[in-house]
Design a protein around this motif. Structure first.
Motif, PDB file in Angstrom:
ATOM      1  N   VAL A 174       1.051  -1.066  -0.024  1.00 53.53           N
ATOM      2  CA  VAL A 174      -0.083   0.229  -0.102  1.00 53.53           C
ATOM      3  C   VAL A 174       0.752   1.325  -0.092  1.00 53.53           C
ATOM      4  N   VAL A 175       0.561   2.424  -1.044  1.00 54.76           N
ATOM      5  CA  VAL A 175       1.394   3.411  -0.994  1.00 54.76           C
ATOM      6  C   VAL A 175       0.384   4.418  -0.103  1.00 54.76           C
ATOM      7  N   LEU A 176       1.375   5.023   0.854  1.00 54.33           N
ATOM      8  CA  LEU A 176       0.701   6.063   1.673  1.00 54.33           C
ATOM      9  C   LEU A 176       1.431   7.501   1.619  1.00 54.33           C
ATOM     10  N   ALA A 177       0.469   8.483   1.461  1.00 60.81           N
ATOM     11  CA  ALA A 177       1.010   9.700   1.585  1.00 60.81           C
ATOM     12  C   ALA A 177       1.042  10.577   3.146  1.00 60.81           C
ATOM     13  N   GLN A 223      -3.249   5.352  -4.897  1.00 60.57           N
ATOM     14  CA  GLN A 223      -2.669   4.309  -5.914  1.00 60.57           C
ATOM     15  C   GLN A 223      -2.592   4.975  -7.242  1.00 60.57           C
ATOM     16  N   GLY A 224      -1.325   5.059  -7.653  1.00 59.49           N
ATOM     17  CA  GLY A 224      -0.984   5.776  -8.835  1.00 59.49           C
ATOM     18  C   GLY A 224      -1.282   7.333  -8.700  1.00 59.49           C
ATOM     19  N   ILE A 245      -2.977   2.474 -12.258  1.00 58.86           N
ATOM     20  CA  ILE A 245      -3.990   3.893 -12.842  1.00 58.86           C
ATOM     21  C   ILE A 245      -2.733   4.986 -13.258  1.00 58.86           C
ATOM     22  N   SER A 246      -2.384   4.734 -14.530  1.00 55.73           N
ATOM     23  CA  SER A 246      -1.377   5.666 -15.154  1.00 55.73           C
ATOM     24  C   SER A 246      -2.105   7.052 -15.403  1.00 55.73           C
ATOM     25  N   GLU A 247      -1.397   8.314 -15.535  1.00 57.78           N
ATOM     26  CA  GLU A 247      -1.863   9.337 -16.115  1.00 57.78           C
ATOM     27  C   GLU A 247      -2.028   9.453 -17.603  1.00 57.78           C
TER      28      GLU A 247
END
Length: 883
Positions: A295-298, A318-319, A354-356
């Motif tokens: 999991v990516v957290l900010a 996420q992305g 999810i890419s830009e």
């Protein structure tokens, strides 16, 4: 894996039992070793070496060995390798130490002078049985004899303790420290300790303490060496580890639907947390339990409570997308020890990429899909210049474009009723089709939080005396423009505006900040005088508690007179609308209700909770808990301020102007307002999966079930907890709650607050109140609750339900001044369901959702005063289109 070696020996003279313990420790936990010697005769002794795992988690790969000086031998096993010890377990070996028989020397005594050179530090071994295994590294210069005696024999008659510690910190390894404990009894010979406190040398240094035993008139030394694999800096804990870390007193709560961890009341790691980086690293301790390894957290925000506890909040990404309402909050004390963890993250989101590039390619298609939805269903699409991508979970997780739809004016909307005002429209990013539609009162917009609004407060002000709505004199700051005077507070950054001229509800923004102006103090609207005065007082109250404005950092506030919901009428209501263009925005209807102090405090609290916790989706438990906090903290502030008309005996909400027989809610007697006192009580509304967007329901009992927590608050007061302490306890839980927190989570957060704020003597009392409120049950099913007195039971079966249909039961009833409302119960889409409801209801309805449209059907329209069983055929329902 690299190992750090720890060695120790015990020193004592002749006695029956000699024991020494030493340890390799992390944050107070250790792998410890001890030696015990029992003299059997003059030339031998039985010795037992014991190694114990005093860490709270399991340790594998431990090796240990014993050795003796060259005048003795070991008979029996002298070493073990790859020992695994569960927390609290021990391992030992017992052996005989026997004195070697020395032959008499035939050589005459030497007449040569003694050499000044020291003896060799590497004496020959006394035999294969006394030698150390190859896997053991020697301790110090002489593993067999230890270190030289310094000072000779010292007679002591009390216990002596020597301890030396050092620590080495390495990246992603467990912090270790070494503690030596020496138990000395009887006549002892104390040796020097060849240890260093230099952390740089900690990995290679060893610690030795020598046990000296008198055998046959000679001194024999015994040494114990332990090799412990270097432990990770942050250990990945199991639930059992966490319980051991908390002496079995930790509480780990899980979400009823997903089974994921929602709250940990207790210490989840022994790793120190002092900043965001260490807070992030500490999550390695729960990466398996939370399934958060990928999991990516900010970093989102840091908050410090009055007692010094600090809370670190992370949001899930996420992305390029922020996962909606997905947070982790870590609580630590002033020393960096963890005390709690809250989570609403969704591990399934990591499966979505999810890419830009994908987003930009699909954005135009998503806009077209949103426009088509509006064309078919009505409303006005709020323009979106940039894609707003979120990960949204309904039946499953999906990446979605988020749009807002402004609902069309409803000519049939009854005055005084609440409305959602907007729809959250989720368009799936891959297929560009409608994924979900969620009703909301306002737009969750935090864009422009950092907008510089200083120009509105860089004005010259003067103090003027006004008369408020209750006839009280109050002095307030005003500024002047070309049109007249207006209320503005440059210090607190609060300005009063005309809602209709300021808010653009169609575009969900601020079209222009237009103050409410007046020619003189006498012409100032008395209602606005009260609103401005109340909000300044509430601002100061929270600021004194360490929360400056809504966000804790002095966010400017915009107070709008006139409830502009976009329906062409001023509603008898108030709302925190969101953070827009750098303002925390409020609307107040031009009605007497807006003058009530607790009414303003209620909305101010909504703003604080939204900034600390995200507003989330205001349905079911999350919605009722949100409303509960606003009532609780708003009313507790009011009763401490005690403005005119405040009733401190009966805890009404909105009593100042409305009278005791016609009030919004009653915290001390929920039944008087047709609200439940506990989960499952009469009038309690079960969670609903589907909530309509207009006035036909209360989104799963948001404004009905919100009496349960306030009733607990009232009972806490009756149990002797003062208004101030009561406020502090509930306000503390603002730091721990996340958007999806359930009743049982709030219960544990309250217990944590009671302990952290020093009210342990009230913990048992508060715990009983929480238990009596049934906060730990399953609010999606009646199975967890006994049938309340004064209720009736409805059993119904719905046949021939289409596959694409969602439905729920609704009860229409009269709630005081609020008029006729319909409240939806739980919806599991079962074909046969049982519900318990209050007696004397007027109408039973079904709410139906198909193909993005909402319908209702009346089942019967009569008083429900006895149990009822009905069978319904979906094809025979008279469905009425709602939206």
């Amino acid at each position: 894996m690299k190992k750090t070696k720890f060695a120790a020996a015990i020193t004592t003279a002749s006695a029956m039992l000699f024991v020494c313990a030493f340890s390799a420790s992390a944050e107070g936990y250790a792998v410890t070793g001890s030696l015990g010697a029992d003299s059997e005769d003059g030339t031998s002794a039985t010795v037992t070496a014991t190694v114990t795992n005093d860490y709270y988690y399991d340790v594998d790969g431990i090796g240990y060995s014993v050795s003796v000086s060259d005048n003795a031998v070991i008979n029996g096993e002298s070493s073990k390798a790859d020992v695994s010890l569960a927390a609290g377990d021990s391992d030992s070996l017992t052996f005989e130490v026997e004195l070697l028989q020395q032959e008499e020397s035939s050589q005459p005594e030497s007449s040569e002078p003694e050499s000044s050179e020291p003896e060799s530090s590497q004496p020959e071994t006394s035999g294969p049985e006394s030698s150390q295994p190859e896997s053991s590294e020697p301790a110090g210069d002489n593993p067999n004899t230890g270190v030289g005696v310094s000072g000779g024999a010292i007679a002591v008659s009390v216990l002596a303790l020597a301890a030396v510690g050092f620590a080495a910190v390495r990246k992603k390894k467990q912090l270790l420290s070494l503690i030596l404990c020496v138990a000395v009894a009887g006549t002892a010979v104390v040796t020097s300790l060849p240890l260093t406190a230099d952390a740089e040398e900690a990995e290679s240094d060893t610690a030795t303490q020598v046990l000296e035993i008198e055998l046959g008139g000679e001194t024999v030394t015994v040494t114990l060496n332990i090799d412990v694999p270097e432990q990770p800096k942050v250990h990945d804990n199991s639930e059992e580890d966490i319980q051991r870390l908390n002496d079995g007193n930790a509480v780990i709560s899980r979400y009823a639907d997903s089974g994921e961890i929602s709250f940990i009341n207790g210490k989840y790691t022994d790793y120190k947390v002092t900043d965001f980086d260490s807070a992030y690293e500490s999550l390695q301790a729960v990466e398996t339990l939370l399934k958060c390894k990928d999991v990516v957290l900010a970093n989102l925000r840091t908050d410090t409570a009055e007692n010094g506890d600090t809370f670190y909040t992370f949001t899930q990404m996420q992305g390029i997308a922020q996962v909606s309402d997905a947070f982790i909050k870590i609580g630590v004390d002033k020393d960096g020890n963890t005390i709690s963890l809250s989570s609403s993250i969704d591990p399934e989101a990591t499966a979505l990429n999810i890419s830009e590039e994908d987003v930009m390619e699909s954005f135009e298609k998503a806009i077209a899909a949103a426009e088509k939805y509006v064309e078919e269903n009505g409303g006005t699409l709020v323009p979106a210049a940039q894609p707003n991508v979120v990960l949204h979970k309904n039946a499953y997780m999906a990446s979605c474009f988020l749009f807002y739809v402004k609902l069309d004016e409803n000519p049939d909307l009854p005055s005084g009723s609440e409305s959602s005002g907007y729809l959250k429209l989720f368009i799936e990013t891959q297929s560009c089709t409608v994924y979900d539609v969620v009703p909301v009162k306002t737009i969750d917009s935090t864009a422009g939080e950092n907008v510089d609004n200083s120009k509105y407060f860089d004005v010259k002000t003067e103090q003027m005396e006004f008369t408020d709505y209750y006839g009280q004199k109050v002095t307030l700051p005003v500024a002047k423009n070309d049109d007249g005077y207006y209320f503005v507070d440059p210090e607190r950054k609060i300005i009063c505006v005309d809602s209709w001229e300021t808010f653009d509800t169609a575009k969900a923004g601020i079209q222009n900040v237009v103050p409410v102006v007046f020619a003189s103090a006498e012409e100032a609207p008395a209602l606005l005088v009260s609103i401005f005065s109340n909000m300044r007082t509430i601002y100061d109250f929270y600021a004194a508690k360490g929360i400056k404005s809504l966000d804790g950092n002095g966010l400017p506030l915009l107070l709008g007179l006139g409830f502009n919901a976009g329906f062409g009428q001023d509603m008898e209501n108030a709302a925190f609308t969101s953070v827009i263009s750098g303002f925390g925005c409020f609307m107040f209807g031009n009605y007497p209700l807006s003058s009530c102090f607790d009414f303003s405090a209620h909305e101010f609290t909504h703003g604080i909770k939204a900034c600390h916790n995200s507003k989330g989706t205001a349905v079911n438990n999350a919605g009722s808990i949100e409303e509960s906090y606003a009532d609780i903290l708003g009313n507790l502030i009011e009763m401490q301020i005690d403005p005119p008309g405040c009733n401190k005996d009966i805890w009404y909400v909105g009593e100042q102007q409305m009278g005791k027989t016609n009030i919004l809610r009653c915290m001390s007697d929920p039944h008087s307002c047709n609200q439940p006192e506990y989960v499952g009580d009469v009038n309690f509304v079960m969670n609903t999966r589907y909530a309509s967007s207009l006035v036909i329901d209360d989104s799963g009992g948001v404004h009905v079930n919100n009496s349960i927590l306030p009733y607990i608050c009232y009972q806490m007061d009756q149990a002797g907890i003062s208004l101030e302490d009561n406020f502090d306890i509930w306000a503390y839980t603002l730091y721990t709650a996340v958007p999806d927190s359930e009743y049982k989570d709030i219960a544990e957060m309250l217990k944590l607050a009671v302990v952290r704020l020093g009210f342990e003597d009230k913990l048992d009392t508060v715990s009983k109140l929480l238990d009596n409120a049934n906060l730990y049950g399953d609010t999606t099913s009646w199975d967890s609750y006994e049938r309340p007195e004064g209720s009736v039971k409805l059993e119904y079966k719905l046949e021939n339900v289409p596959e694409n249909c969602e439905w729920s039961l609704a009860i229409k009833k009269n709630l005081g001044r609020s008029g006729n409302l319909v409240y939806a119960t739980a919806d599991k889409n079962n074909v046969a369901t049982t519900y318990t409801m209050p007696e004397d209801q007027t109408t039973l309805m079904l709410l139906v959702s198909m193909d993005g449209k909402t319908y209702s059907a009346t089942v019967f329209n009569d008083n429900l005063d006895s149990d009822l069983s009905v069978t319904l055929d979906f094809n025979e329902l008279d469905l009425m289109f709602l939206m």
